[in-house]
Each structure stands twice: as C-alpha cells, then as structure tokens.
Design an enzyme around this catalytic site. Structure first.
Site, PDB file in Angstrom:
ATOM      1  N   LYS A  77      -6.615 -21.139  26.975  1.00 42.51           N
ATOM      2  CA  LYS A  77      -5.801 -21.918  26.026  1.00 42.51           C
ATOM      3  C   LYS A  77      -6.617 -22.232  24.785  1.00 42.51           C
ATOM      4  O   LYS A  77      -6.139 -22.084  23.661  1.00 42.51           O
ATOM      5  CB  LYS A  77      -5.312 -23.217  26.687  1.00 42.51           C
ATOM      6  CG  LYS A  77      -4.128 -22.995  27.614  1.00 42.51           C
ATOM      7  CD  LYS A  77      -3.819 -24.223  28.445  1.00 42.51           C
ATOM      8  CE  LYS A  77      -2.780 -23.847  29.501  1.00 42.51           C
ATOM      9  NZ  LYS A  77      -2.597 -24.845  30.544  1.00 42.51           N
ATOM     10  N   GLN A 111      -4.083 -30.801  32.147  1.00 45.63           N
ATOM     11  CA  GLN A 111      -4.001 -29.673  33.080  1.00 45.63           C
ATOM     12  C   GLN A 111      -3.695 -30.182  34.494  1.00 45.63           C
ATOM     13  O   GLN A 111      -4.395 -31.046  35.015  1.00 45.63           O
ATOM     14  CB  GLN A 111      -5.330 -28.895  33.059  1.00 45.63           C
ATOM     15  CG  GLN A 111      -5.331 -27.646  33.891  1.00 45.63           C
ATOM     16  CD  GLN A 111      -4.383 -26.566  33.367  1.00 45.63           C
ATOM     17  OE1 GLN A 111      -4.309 -26.305  32.176  1.00 45.63           O
ATOM     18  NE2 GLN A 111      -3.630 -25.955  34.266  1.00 45.63           N
ATOM     19  N   ASP A 155       3.959 -29.691  26.748  1.00 45.83           N
ATOM     20  CA  ASP A 155       4.294 -29.082  28.040  1.00 45.83           C
ATOM     21  C   ASP A 155       5.745 -29.382  28.435  1.00 45.83           C
ATOM     22  O   ASP A 155       6.275 -28.762  29.349  1.00 45.83           O
ATOM     23  CB  ASP A 155       3.378 -29.654  29.132  1.00 45.83           C
ATOM     24  CG  ASP A 155       2.337 -28.652  29.600  1.00 45.83           C
ATOM     25  OD1 ASP A 155       2.515 -27.447  29.343  1.00 45.83           O
ATOM     26  OD2 ASP A 155       1.357 -29.081  30.237  1.00 45.83           O
TER      27      ASP A 155
END
Ligand code: NAD
Length: 297
Positions: free
Chosen positions: A54, A98, A121
């Site tokens: 990422k 995460q 997200d």
C-alpha cells in the site's frame, strides 16, 4: 477453457494511472499531496506485506504515505489517541487501520473512531449506512473493485440475477448492496444456505467471497455467467514444502462453463489497493472542497 479471462491486474494498473494523473492535478490545486495514513498493530507477516505494498503504490501514484507501526501489545487508549491525531491532521485524507487487530483490541471501536470523512476503507457504520440508503460515502475497496470489473465486462447490470456467496461486512454485504444499487436481483448465500449449487446455478453473476479453496465447482455455474472470485487461499503446491494461491472457485472446471472469470492471482486481488488509492483521492478532494468529476476515476 471457454471463458474470457477478466484481467484485474491490467484494469488495476489503468486505474492507478488515472489516479496518478488526478493526484498530480490535486497537488497543483491544493498545494499539497493527497495523504494516506496506514496503521499496523503487531507483526502479522501477511499484514506487513499488504502495508508495504500500500505504501509503495501510494507513493507511486504521487500521494503521501504515512506509516504507523505499533507493537502488538499497544493498548486501546494509545491506538485510539493515534487515530484521533490522524483525524485532526490536515495532511491526512485517508486513514486505514490494517485488520485483523490483535485480540485484545476492539475492532469495531477502532473503526468507529476513524472520521467517516477519512474512512477510505468504508468500514465505518456511517459509510455502511450511506451505502445502504444510496448516499455518497466510502465503499469498501474489494467489492467496489469487483463492481468495476463487472461493469467493465457487462455494461448495464440491471435485471441480472446476482448471487454473492459470503456475508462479511468487508466483502459480501457491501457487494450485495452495490449490485442492488445497479438494479440486480441479488441473493446473498452463506454458510447456512441450503442447496448452494442450485442457488448459484440461477446466477448471471457469481461473486464468491467465502475463504474456502476451490469450493464453487463448474457444474454450479450457469453457462455464460460472469464469475468473480474474491477468495485468496494458500494451499500446498505441487512441490514439497511449496504453497500456491487458489480462489474460492475451482478455476479449471468453472472456466469451462463461465462466460468470463477472474483468475487467482491477478483478478480481484490487485483491484483492492487501486480502489484504496482512488478512495483516498476522492477523500482529498472532499476535504479540500475541490471538484472531482464523477467519471474521472
Ligand atoms: P469471512 O470469513 O469474513 O466471511 C466468509 C463468509 O463465507 C461468511 O459470511 C460465511 O457465511 C460464508 N461461508 C463460509 N462457509 C461457507 C459455505 N460452506 N458455504 C457458503 N458460504 C460460506 O471472509 P471475508 O473477509 O469476506 O473474505 C472472503 C475471502 O475473500 C477470503 O478468502 C479472503 O482472503 C478473501 N479476500 C480477498 C480480498 C482481496 O483483496 N482480493 C479482500 C478481502 C477478502
């Protein structure tokens, strides 16, 4: 194999290139780069690989990457305080924590602390709610990537029978909402579904997000259906001690029947980070009050 291969890797490359062009334009207008903060707690090797990728791809797209690595025994108060600092930091447009988090941390509480305007997200209940009622917000990256591949292949999805296998908050549920918003007739199948093969046989579109290697067989697939395989499963390889990746769909048998299918790897996988970068750029424009044409990325 009769099915056309849906090349998610190439599609994701194209999307990242478009994001890069728009990210440069954003920097020129805003006087700063769009920024994505990624928080990793602990040392899960798979998560470390994701976070590294990422970071690399964020920088390659001309955006700023802020990585925060915290030890596995980080307390809840400390993690929430970091999220609050990132919420207040104007150079940060998107925040990603995460998952999975170590067991002593409450994932829902952490997600709820992220500002919905920086929740790239799309996991915050406000964004899940916006998706459910059809308001603009952030949509989870993997299902949004699947939708992009489907629309690229099929154009208008209206009236198609879609079966989503899996009902997780991260993939299955938002995938079903997206397909419903495209006017598909949507069935969500899950671990308690009766006669899954028969349910799947009705589908023009199959999205498999189960986490069970090669579960969906070719004789479950309606001839010509489009099959999107979200699964990423590591299984023993042909050589002793080696592993290989397979999806939730038995590619060999399904690709003989389907009209089009995503491979694993190289299908849905590369889309997730590309969509994350897209969502971050959308967040940056919103945070600066700048226009980003809906069809730009
Ligand atoms: P999850 O474990 O949260 O959910 C799995 C779902 O599958 C559940 O809703 C369950 O009801 C359903 N299920 C389990 N067994 C079943 C069965 N026998 N029949 C029918 N349904 C069954 O998983 P998830 O987070 O949604 O991920 C699913 C898969 O997608 C995993 O392989 C994961 O690695 C992969 N994934 C890939 C990406 C990507 O970037 N490509 C992103 C997220 C997840």
């Amino acid at each position: 194999m009769s099915a056309a291969l849906i090349d998610g890797k190439a599609f994701a490359e194209g999307l990242r290139a478009k994001v890069g062009v728009r990210a440069a334009a954003f920097e020129a207008q805003a006087g700063r780069k769009a920024g994505l903060a990624v928080v990793l707690v602990g040392e899960d090797p798979a998560s470390e690989v994701y976070v590294r990728n990422k970071g690399k791809q964020t920088v390659a797209a001309g955006m700023e990457s802020f990585e925060h690595k915290l030890p596995a025994d980080t307390g809840e108060a400390e993690l929430l305080a970091l999220v609050e600092r990132l919420n207040a930091d104007r150079s940060v447009d998107g925040i990603l924590v995460q998952l999975p988090l170590p067991a002593h941390l409450d994932e829902q509480k952490v997600i709820a602390t992220i500002s919905p305007d920086k929740d790239v997200d799309g996991f915050h209940v406000i964004n899940a709610g916006r998706l459910a009622v059809g308001l603009p917000g952030f949509v989870p990256c993997t299902p949004l990537g699947c939708l992009m591949l489907l629309k690229d292949r099929l154009g208008d999805l209206s009236g198609k029978n879609a079966v989503v296998i899996g009902r997780s908050n991260i993939v299955g549920k938002p995938m079903a909402q997206l397909l419903l918003a495209e006017s598909c007739t949507v069935t969500i199948a899950h671990s308690r579904t009766r006669d899954l093969p028969e349910v799947v046989r009705r589908a023009d579109i199959v999205v498999a997000a189960v986490g069970r290697p090669e579960m969906v067989k070719g004789d479950w697939i309606k001839p010509g259906a489009v099959v999107i395989d979200v699964g990423i499963n590591r299984v023993p390889g042909a050589e002793e001690g080696k592993t290989r990746l397979v999806g939730d769909v038995d590619f060999a048998s399904a690709s003989a029947v389907a009209g089009a299918i995503t491979p694993v790897p190289g299908g849905v996988g590369p889309m997730t980070i590309a969509v994350l970068l897209r969502n971050t750029l959308v967040a940056a424009h919103r945070n600066e009050g700048l226009e980003l044409p809906a069809d730009a990325i």
